[in-house]
Motif scaffolding. Structure first.
Motif, PDB file in Angstrom:
ATOM      1  N   LEU A   8    -114.015 -43.677 -24.448  1.00 37.01           N
ATOM      2  CA  LEU A   8    -114.105 -43.660 -25.861  1.00 37.01           C
ATOM      3  C   LEU A   8    -113.156 -44.216 -26.034  1.00 37.01           C
ATOM      4  O   LEU A   8    -112.668 -44.765 -26.990  1.00 37.01           O
ATOM      5  CB  LEU A   8    -114.419 -42.604 -26.999  1.00 37.01           C
ATOM      6  CG  LEU A   8    -116.055 -42.431 -26.782  1.00 37.01           C
ATOM      7  CD1 LEU A   8    -115.967 -40.863 -27.753  1.00 37.01           C
ATOM      8  CD2 LEU A   8    -116.860 -44.050 -27.349  1.00 37.01           C
ATOM      9  N   ALA A  33    -115.038 -38.979 -22.937  1.00 37.74           N
ATOM     10  CA  ALA A  33    -113.336 -39.120 -23.659  1.00 37.74           C
ATOM     11  C   ALA A  33    -112.247 -40.347 -23.168  1.00 37.74           C
ATOM     12  O   ALA A  33    -112.183 -41.085 -23.896  1.00 37.74           O
ATOM     13  CB  ALA A  33    -112.765 -37.837 -23.285  1.00 37.74           C
ATOM     14  N   LEU A  89    -113.114 -37.513 -29.641  1.00 38.72           N
ATOM     15  CA  LEU A  89    -114.146 -37.597 -30.060  1.00 38.72           C
ATOM     16  C   LEU A  89    -115.557 -36.683 -28.182  1.00 38.72           C
ATOM     17  O   LEU A  89    -115.946 -36.110 -28.662  1.00 38.72           O
ATOM     18  CB  LEU A  89    -114.823 -38.398 -30.206  1.00 38.72           C
ATOM     19  CG  LEU A  89    -114.354 -39.023 -31.654  1.00 38.72           C
ATOM     20  CD1 LEU A  89    -114.508 -40.373 -32.553  1.00 38.72           C
ATOM     21  CD2 LEU A  89    -114.759 -37.360 -33.071  1.00 38.72           C
ATOM     22  N   LEU A 146    -115.201 -33.612 -27.755  1.00 38.36           N
ATOM     23  CA  LEU A 146    -115.647 -32.897 -29.024  1.00 38.36           C
ATOM     24  C   LEU A 146    -117.345 -33.114 -27.869  1.00 38.36           C
ATOM     25  O   LEU A 146    -117.755 -31.380 -27.654  1.00 38.36           O
ATOM     26  CB  LEU A 146    -115.370 -33.190 -30.003  1.00 38.36           C
ATOM     27  CG  LEU A 146    -116.050 -31.961 -30.321  1.00 38.36           C
ATOM     28  CD1 LEU A 146    -115.272 -30.823 -30.866  1.00 38.36           C
ATOM     29  CD2 LEU A 146    -115.740 -32.801 -31.774  1.00 38.36           C
ATOM     30  N   PHE A 147    -117.762 -33.964 -27.573  1.00 36.67           N
ATOM     31  CA  PHE A 147    -119.217 -33.565 -27.425  1.00 36.67           C
ATOM     32  C   PHE A 147    -118.903 -32.830 -26.297  1.00 36.67           C
ATOM     33  O   PHE A 147    -120.313 -32.219 -26.417  1.00 36.67           O
ATOM     34  CB  PHE A 147    -119.463 -35.151 -27.109  1.00 36.67           C
ATOM     35  CG  PHE A 147    -120.588 -34.984 -26.400  1.00 36.67           C
ATOM     36  CD1 PHE A 147    -121.782 -35.457 -27.328  1.00 36.67           C
ATOM     37  CD2 PHE A 147    -121.046 -35.517 -25.447  1.00 36.67           C
ATOM     38  CE1 PHE A 147    -122.858 -35.915 -26.444  1.00 36.67           C
ATOM     39  CE2 PHE A 147    -121.851 -35.134 -24.757  1.00 36.67           C
ATOM     40  CZ  PHE A 147    -123.366 -35.275 -25.482  1.00 36.67           C
ATOM     41  N   PHE A 197    -107.768 -40.609 -31.158  1.00 39.27           N
ATOM     42  CA  PHE A 197    -109.409 -40.631 -31.336  1.00 39.27           C
ATOM     43  C   PHE A 197    -110.409 -40.179 -30.793  1.00 39.27           C
ATOM     44  O   PHE A 197    -111.715 -38.835 -30.668  1.00 39.27           O
ATOM     45  CB  PHE A 197    -108.978 -41.188 -32.579  1.00 39.27           C
ATOM     46  CG  PHE A 197    -110.409 -40.781 -34.033  1.00 39.27           C
ATOM     47  CD1 PHE A 197    -109.986 -39.428 -34.123  1.00 39.27           C
ATOM     48  CD2 PHE A 197    -111.246 -41.634 -33.853  1.00 39.27           C
ATOM     49  CE1 PHE A 197    -111.269 -39.010 -35.239  1.00 39.27           C
ATOM     50  CE2 PHE A 197    -112.374 -41.126 -34.953  1.00 39.27           C
ATOM     51  CZ  PHE A 197    -112.318 -39.764 -35.323  1.00 39.27           C
ATOM     52  N   GLY A 198    -110.867 -41.257 -30.108  1.00 37.98           N
ATOM     53  CA  GLY A 198    -111.957 -41.753 -29.511  1.00 37.98           C
ATOM     54  C   GLY A 198    -112.267 -40.900 -28.158  1.00 37.98           C
ATOM     55  O   GLY A 198    -113.347 -39.839 -27.849  1.00 37.98           O
ATOM     56  N   THR A 216    -107.148 -37.169 -21.781  1.00 40.16           N
ATOM     57  CA  THR A 216    -107.995 -37.319 -21.798  1.00 40.16           C
ATOM     58  C   THR A 216    -108.761 -35.848 -20.891  1.00 40.16           C
ATOM     59  O   THR A 216    -109.662 -35.396 -21.134  1.00 40.16           O
ATOM     60  CB  THR A 216    -108.949 -38.456 -21.767  1.00 40.16           C
ATOM     61  OG1 THR A 216    -108.805 -37.914 -19.938  1.00 40.16           O
ATOM     62  CG2 THR A 216    -108.984 -39.619 -22.279  1.00 40.16           C
TER      63      THR A 216
END
Length: 305
Positions: free
Chosen positions: A207, A204, A174, A177-178, A170-171, A223
C-alpha cells in the motif's frame, strides 16, 4: 527421462548460467530460470517476434494450458513467458512442453532464432547476442540500441516522478493496522497471532507503493517498524482481552505469563514469532526493493562487449 539442469543443457547444446539455461531449442531462443525456492520456481521464455499475432498466441496458450501444463503465461515484446505447473521432474516436463510449443510456433509462422525479435527481419552473421530482462538472444544491434534508448528514457521519466512519502506512509499505516487486527483475531481464535505481523508488513509495503510512495530504504524501514509496533499493540490488546475475560485482572494475566508454565510459553512464542514473521516479511520487501533498483535498461546488454 530424468534430467538435471546440466544434463538438459548438455543434451540440447544449451549454455548454463546462474540458476538458468539458455540457447536455441526447436529453432527458437529459449531461456529457463529455475530455483527450487524461487517465486515462481520456474520461468520459461521463448523469444520470437509476436507483433500483430499477440491475440492469436494468447488464445492458443489459454486453450492449451492444461495440455502444456501452464500455471500462468504472458506475451511480451520479445516473445512469451510461461510459469509451468511442475509435478515430478522439472526438466523432463520442460522439454516436452517446449517441444510442443516450439512446433506450434513454427507451424503458425512465428519467426525463430534467425530473425530479430524486435523488427522481425532476418539476422546477419555479425549480429550480436543481446539481453533483455537478463534473457539472451540474437538481435540487430541497431534494434537493440533503439530499445535501450527507449528503456533509458523510461528510467529517466520514472526517476522524475515525485515520491509521495506522506500518502505512502498513510498506506503503510493502513497495511500495518490490518496486520494488527489480524493479530488480535487469530490470537483470540488460536492463541497465536504472530502471522498477522507477516501479513501487516507485506501489505504495508504494497500500500505504501500503491499510494504513490517509491521503493526506497525509508519505505522498507518505515513499513517494517509500523508493522512491528502495531503487531505488538495488537498483542497487548489480546492480552487485555485475556484480562477482561479473567474479570479485569491484569495481575492474574501477568501471573499466568510469569508462572513458567503454558502461559509463559504461549506469551514467549507469540512475542518471538512476532519479530520473526515481521522480519521475514521485511526481508521479502528488501528483496523487492533491490530488484526495483535494477531497471529494464540495467538488464539490457550485449554479451560480447
Amino acid at each position: 527421462m530424468k534430467y538435471k539442469m546440466k544434463d538438459f543443457a548438455r543434451k540440447h547444446g544449451l549454455t548454463l548460467g546462474k540458476h538458468c539455461v539458455w540457447g536455441v531449442f526447436g529453432g527458437y531462443h529459449i531461456h529457463i530460470k529455475y530455483t527450487a525456492v524461487g517465486n515462481p520456481r520456474c520461468l520459461v521464455t521463448v523469444v520470437t517476434r509476436v507483433g500483430e499475432k499477440q491475440k492469436s498466441l494468447e488464445k492458443y496458450l489459454e486453450g492449451h494450458k492444461q495440455k502444456l501444463g501452464i500455471a500462468s503465461y504472458g506475451v511480451i515484446g520479445i516473445g512469451l513467458m510461461l510459469c509451468p505447473k511442475f509435478s515430478g521432474e522439472v526438466f523432463a516436463r520442460a522439454e516436452s512442453m517446449l517441444q510442443e510449443l516450439c512446433a506450434h510456433l513454427k507451424k503458425a509462422g512465428y519467426p525463430g532464432a534467425d530473425f530479430c525479435p524486435y523488427c522481425g527481419e532476418p539476422l546477419g552473421e555479425g549480429d550480436p547476442i543481446t539481453t533483455e530482462s537478463d534473457i539472451p538472444f540474437r538481435a540487430h544491434e541497431a534494434c537493440y540500441r533503439e530499445m535501450l534508448s527507449v528503456a533509458r528514457a523510461k528510467d529517466e521519466e520514472n526517476a522524475k516522478k515525485p515520491d509521495r512519502k506522506g500518502l505512502g506512509a498513510f498506506g503503510g499505516f493502513l497495511g500495518a493496522l490490518f496486520g494488527a487486527v489480524l493479530f488480535v483475531l487469530t490470537y483470540a481464535w488460536w492463541n497465536f497471532g504472530a502471522l498477522g505481523g507477516a501479513a501487516g508488513v507485506l501489505l504495508a509495503y504494497f500500500l505504501y507503493r500503491k499510494l504513490g510512495g517509491k521503493e526506497t530504504v525509508f519505505a522498507v524501514s518505515y513499513t517494517a517498524a509500523a508493522a512491528l509496533i502495531l503487531s505488538l499493540a495488537g498483542f497487548a490488546f489480546g492480552l487485555y482481552m485475556d484480562a477482561f475475560q479473567a474479570g479485569g485482572s491484569w495481575q492474574e494475566v501477568a501471573s499466568t505469563i510469569l508462572s513458567g508454565g503454558a502461559g509463559t510459553a504461549l506469551f514467549a512464542v507469540n512475542l518471538a514469532f512476532a519479530f520473526v514473521f515481521v522480519g521475514a516479511g521485511a526481508a521479502l520487501n528488501v528483496r523487492s526493493y533491490l530488484r526495483s533498483r535494477r531497471t529494464v535498461a540495467d538488464r539490457m546488454r550485449i554479451l560480447d562487449e
